[in-house]
Design a protein around this motif. Sequence first.
Motif, PDB file in Angstrom:
ATOM      1  N   SER A 318      -7.416 -48.186  14.501  1.00 28.52           N
ATOM      2  CA  SER A 318      -7.657 -47.526  15.792  1.00 28.52           C
ATOM      3  C   SER A 318      -8.571 -46.325  15.621  1.00 28.52           C
ATOM      4  O   SER A 318      -9.570 -46.159  16.340  1.00 28.52           O
ATOM      5  CB  SER A 318      -6.334 -47.076  16.417  1.00 28.52           C
ATOM      6  N   TRP A 319      -8.235 -45.471  14.668  1.00 34.08           N
ATOM      7  CA  TRP A 319      -9.031 -44.277  14.418  1.00 34.08           C
ATOM      8  C   TRP A 319     -10.437 -44.630  13.920  1.00 34.08           C
ATOM      9  O   TRP A 319     -11.433 -44.018  14.324  1.00 34.08           O
ATOM     10  CB  TRP A 319      -8.324 -43.380  13.392  1.00 34.08           C
ATOM     11  N   THR A 320     -10.500 -45.643  13.069  1.00 33.57           N
ATOM     12  CA  THR A 320     -11.800 -46.047  12.511  1.00 33.57           C
ATOM     13  C   THR A 320     -12.722 -46.586  13.598  1.00 33.57           C
ATOM     14  O   THR A 320     -13.932 -46.330  13.587  1.00 33.57           O
ATOM     15  CB  THR A 320     -11.603 -47.097  11.408  1.00 33.57           C
ATOM     16  N   GLY A 330     -24.475 -41.646  18.252  1.00 30.76           N
ATOM     17  CA  GLY A 330     -25.145 -40.436  17.800  1.00 30.76           C
ATOM     18  C   GLY A 330     -24.327 -39.168  17.968  1.00 30.76           C
ATOM     19  O   GLY A 330     -24.862 -38.062  17.856  1.00 30.76           O
ATOM     20  N   PHE A 331     -23.026 -39.320  18.231  1.00 32.65           N
ATOM     21  CA  PHE A 331     -22.151 -38.157  18.374  1.00 32.65           C
ATOM     22  C   PHE A 331     -21.422 -37.901  17.063  1.00 32.65           C
ATOM     23  O   PHE A 331     -20.222 -38.146  16.926  1.00 32.65           O
ATOM     24  CB  PHE A 331     -21.153 -38.388  19.517  1.00 32.65           C
ATOM     25  N   GLY A 332     -22.173 -37.395  16.085  1.00 36.26           N
ATOM     26  CA  GLY A 332     -21.633 -37.187  14.753  1.00 36.26           C
ATOM     27  C   GLY A 332     -20.513 -36.161  14.705  1.00 36.26           C
ATOM     28  O   GLY A 332     -19.510 -36.351  14.020  1.00 36.26           O
ATOM     29  N   LYS A 333     -20.671 -35.060  15.425  1.00 35.07           N
ATOM     30  CA  LYS A 333     -19.651 -34.010  15.431  1.00 35.07           C
ATOM     31  C   LYS A 333     -18.333 -34.532  15.984  1.00 35.07           C
ATOM     32  O   LYS A 333     -17.250 -34.226  15.470  1.00 35.07           O
ATOM     33  CB  LYS A 333     -20.130 -32.817  16.272  1.00 35.07           C
ATOM     34  N   GLU A 334     -18.421 -35.308  17.064  1.00 33.18           N
ATOM     35  CA  GLU A 334     -17.213 -35.882  17.663  1.00 33.18           C
ATOM     36  C   GLU A 334     -16.542 -36.867  16.705  1.00 33.18           C
ATOM     37  O   GLU A 334     -15.303 -36.928  16.614  1.00 33.18           O
ATOM     38  CB  GLU A 334     -17.554 -36.573  18.985  1.00 33.18           C
ATOM     39  N   ALA A 335     -17.365 -37.651  15.981  1.00 39.72           N
ATOM     40  CA  ALA A 335     -16.819 -38.598  15.005  1.00 39.72           C
ATOM     41  C   ALA A 335     -16.058 -37.854  13.910  1.00 39.72           C
ATOM     42  O   ALA A 335     -14.969 -38.276  13.495  1.00 39.72           O
ATOM     43  CB  ALA A 335     -17.943 -39.432  14.400  1.00 39.72           C
ATOM     44  N   ILE A 336     -16.627 -36.748  13.450  1.00 37.37           N
ATOM     45  CA  ILE A 336     -15.970 -35.934  12.424  1.00 37.37           C
ATOM     46  C   ILE A 336     -14.661 -35.368  12.939  1.00 37.37           C
ATOM     47  O   ILE A 336     -13.648 -35.330  12.226  1.00 37.37           O
ATOM     48  CB  ILE A 336     -16.912 -34.804  11.968  1.00 37.37           C
ATOM     49  N   ASN A 337     -14.648 -34.946  14.197  1.00 35.11           N
ATOM     50  CA  ASN A 337     -13.436 -34.398  14.801  1.00 35.11           C
ATOM     51  C   ASN A 337     -12.312 -35.438  14.812  1.00 35.11           C
ATOM     52  O   ASN A 337     -11.153 -35.134  14.503  1.00 35.11           O
ATOM     53  CB  ASN A 337     -13.742 -33.924  16.220  1.00 35.11           C
ATOM     54  N   VAL A 338     -12.665 -36.683  15.150  1.00 37.19           N
ATOM     55  CA  VAL A 338     -11.677 -37.772  15.144  1.00 37.19           C
ATOM     56  C   VAL A 338     -11.177 -38.009  13.721  1.00 37.19           C
ATOM     57  O   VAL A 338      -9.977 -38.206  13.488  1.00 37.19           O
ATOM     58  CB  VAL A 338     -12.284 -39.068  15.731  1.00 37.19           C
ATOM     59  N   PHE A 339     -12.088 -37.992  12.760  1.00 38.64           N
ATOM     60  CA  PHE A 339     -11.738 -38.200  11.353  1.00 38.64           C
ATOM     61  C   PHE A 339     -10.741 -37.142  10.870  1.00 38.64           C
ATOM     62  O   PHE A 339      -9.758 -37.449  10.193  1.00 38.64           O
ATOM     63  CB  PHE A 339     -13.004 -38.155  10.495  1.00 38.64           C
ATOM     64  N   GLU A 340     -10.980 -35.884  11.245  1.00 40.45           N
ATOM     65  CA  GLU A 340     -10.084 -34.803  10.841  1.00 40.45           C
ATOM     66  C   GLU A 340      -8.732 -34.904  11.538  1.00 40.45           C
ATOM     67  O   GLU A 340      -7.674 -34.687  10.926  1.00 40.45           O
ATOM     68  CB  GLU A 340     -10.732 -33.444  11.164  1.00 40.45           C
ATOM     69  N   ASN A 341      -8.742 -35.260  12.832  1.00 41.01           N
ATOM     70  CA  ASN A 341      -7.485 -35.401  13.571  1.00 41.01           C
ATOM     71  C   ASN A 341      -6.636 -36.541  13.029  1.00 41.01           C
ATOM     72  O   ASN A 341      -5.405 -36.471  13.025  1.00 41.01           O
ATOM     73  CB  ASN A 341      -7.770 -35.640  15.056  1.00 41.01           C
ATOM     74  N   MET A 342      -7.286 -37.587  12.555  1.00 40.66           N
ATOM     75  CA  MET A 342      -6.574 -38.718  11.965  1.00 40.66           C
ATOM     76  C   MET A 342      -5.737 -38.264  10.774  1.00 40.66           C
ATOM     77  O   MET A 342      -4.574 -38.660  10.625  1.00 40.66           O
ATOM     78  CB  MET A 342      -7.591 -39.780  11.531  1.00 40.66           C
ATOM     79  N   GLN A 343      -6.310 -37.417   9.955  1.00 39.29           N
ATOM     80  CA  GLN A 343      -5.585 -36.951   8.771  1.00 39.29           C
ATOM     81  C   GLN A 343      -4.473 -35.973   9.134  1.00 39.29           C
ATOM     82  O   GLN A 343      -3.458 -35.885   8.438  1.00 39.29           O
ATOM     83  CB  GLN A 343      -6.575 -36.318   7.793  1.00 39.29           C
ATOM     84  N   PRO A 349      -7.367 -42.076   5.333  1.00 31.87           N
ATOM     85  CA  PRO A 349      -8.522 -42.943   5.583  1.00 31.87           C
ATOM     86  C   PRO A 349      -8.680 -43.983   4.483  1.00 31.87           C
ATOM     87  O   PRO A 349      -8.383 -43.707   3.321  1.00 31.87           O
ATOM     88  CB  PRO A 349      -9.708 -41.972   5.600  1.00 31.87           C
ATOM     89  N   ASP A 350      -9.111 -45.183   4.859  1.00 30.46           N
ATOM     90  CA  ASP A 350      -9.392 -46.204   3.853  1.00 30.46           C
ATOM     91  C   ASP A 350     -10.898 -46.281   3.645  1.00 30.46           C
ATOM     92  O   ASP A 350     -11.660 -45.466   4.180  1.00 30.46           O
ATOM     93  CB  ASP A 350      -8.795 -47.563   4.252  1.00 30.46           C
ATOM     94  N   GLU A 351     -11.343 -47.255   2.885  1.00 30.88           N
ATOM     95  CA  GLU A 351     -12.769 -47.343   2.552  1.00 30.88           C
ATOM     96  C   GLU A 351     -13.638 -47.569   3.789  1.00 30.88           C
ATOM     97  O   GLU A 351     -14.771 -47.067   3.872  1.00 30.88           O
ATOM     98  CB  GLU A 351     -13.006 -48.463   1.541  1.00 30.88           C
TER      99      GLU A 351
END
Length: 628
Positions: A318-320, A330-343, A349-351
């Motif tokens: 879901s997070w991936t 092209g929303f890199g900052k938002e993608a990073i925010n989701v990545f951090e919230n996932m953790q 995170p997996d590969e």
Amino acid sequence: MGYGFDVMINNELIDMYGKRGRGEMARKVFDGMLQRNVVSWTSLMCGYLNLGDAKSSLMLLCSMGRSMVKPNEFTFSTNFKACGFLGVPENGVQIHGWCCKTGFEWFHVVGNSMIDMYSKCGRIDAAAQVFDKMPERSLITWNAMIAGYAVRHTGSKSLVLFKEMQTQGILPDEFTYTSTLKACAGYRRTVGGEANPRFSDFYGKVFDLVEKKSVISWTTLVVGYAQGEKLSKAMESYRALRKSDIPVDGFVLSSVMAVFADFAILEQGKQMHAYMKKVPFGLEISASNSVMDMYLKCGLIEDADKVFNEMPKQNVISWTVMITGYGKHGFGKEAINVFENMQLENLAPDEVTYLAVLSSCSHSGLIDESKKYFSKLCNDPTIQPNVEHYACMVDLLGRLGRLKEARDLIKNMPVKPNVGIWQTLLSACKVHGDLEMGREVGEILLKMDGVSAVNYVMMSSIYANAGFWKESEHVRKSVKVKGLKKVGGQSWVEIDKTIHFFYNGDERHPLTPRIHEKLKETEKKLKEEVHYAYEVRFSLHDVEEESREESLRVHSEKLAIGLVLVHDEGIEKDERRLVRIFKNLRVCGDCHEFIKGLSKISKKVFLVRDANRFHKFENGECSCRDYW
């Protein structure tokens, strides 16, 4: 009646409540038992898993480890499924060690579950090790390994096992056929660079061989036709399934929704989403993930975000999916925010997740963030960085013009370079006009893969852009001599709930004359108002100027846009209208400039999804900042 403390009856009650989705009642019975045996514990774990609550199952296993009751092979099997459901290999590795210490690793049901768990967690090599060590392999064992390879996009290995199992006297069943067909689709569905219709025919023939049609065989047929670019047959098969007596489940919905996502069929996707809300299995995590993916691939980030936030539980996938979606737009900052919230939610995170965040950083040119996450990946003892992860770094360095640094990274990385990563660097050489390095990389590529027309086309373009027309022509002639073919460009647009497909130079549409006329009018207006000029370097050098203009005008994305312009004739709107165009390849430079200009002189915003990312054209600018 005095049976309230009977262990066997209480176990049956736990099992019954768990299967009926009454987890709280199952737990109440379990907590009230004075004595519990291994069946009591395992039944409650199965109940939790049935509810999609894999975490509670694993927590219960920890509690069981502190009790006097020892787990059996079914306890371990259940919790390997829980690990696979969550996509958390670390827990699975710990349970694997527990099995080794207690001798359960050699039990058939345990081995099968380990293979499935490692495959779903992205540890396909670990799954293969378990498979190789198993003293006996049943049909289920073979199916688990074949499915694992198919899901992880290593279809060639699935096909090898499919053949090997039959040489050992194991007859395939419908599950084997399903995974094998997926492997075929993911392996090489092309011949000479074009979609191979024989593969979709192969799906139909295999389907006819299956005597007892099931929901799995029907779904495989639908997906197979779609992957063979026979969308009408795919939809026809889906309607036939709906009319049959076979009940549609979450697996079917997820698979068909994936077809809608790949082809960006928004209206059908919305209808399917509405239907999924009304049925219990439509709320499964896998079903919700497919809905998110559909909205993201159709360019509706807000709708995908809403589905994500409304999910009772999210897993790693879901997070991936959300990270990937933001990155493609092209929303890199938002993608990073989701990545951090996932953790923050204690999900590792997996590969694939790392690949998603690195790709997102690349699309947005976030070099510092990309280095940070790449370093974190390399220091993660549970994940082995693969060539795709390195390719993201090469893409980002190439985007920034740091070509030598990108080349050195490829040469010094611990994994073997593949064709794709060298193509990424060659593409960067083309963008930045680095002829010297382009030659070097091109020679490497042609030695590795001399049958792919893409490599020759890029080399020809690099020579042409540098003014080396003889070299460019020589490369182009090599393509003809070898009989190589490029993948045909195809674009499509949905107008009034109807999908219109176009190939380069396509003249099949009944409105073709009006489309060509409208495009000529638009080009004239663009030249006058925004000084648009054909990017003839994206066409051929050895033809007349007028012919070059004609060849560029019939690119598939322009034909799709031309149809939109014809459709909108006489329609005046105050607000800016959003037009969605989809293409199977990267949009070319000329079409990119054309759409930028059109977005400036018209009351339209164009959202174009190509093979690499989304481009949002508005007021004469593109969200990709002219690098794609």
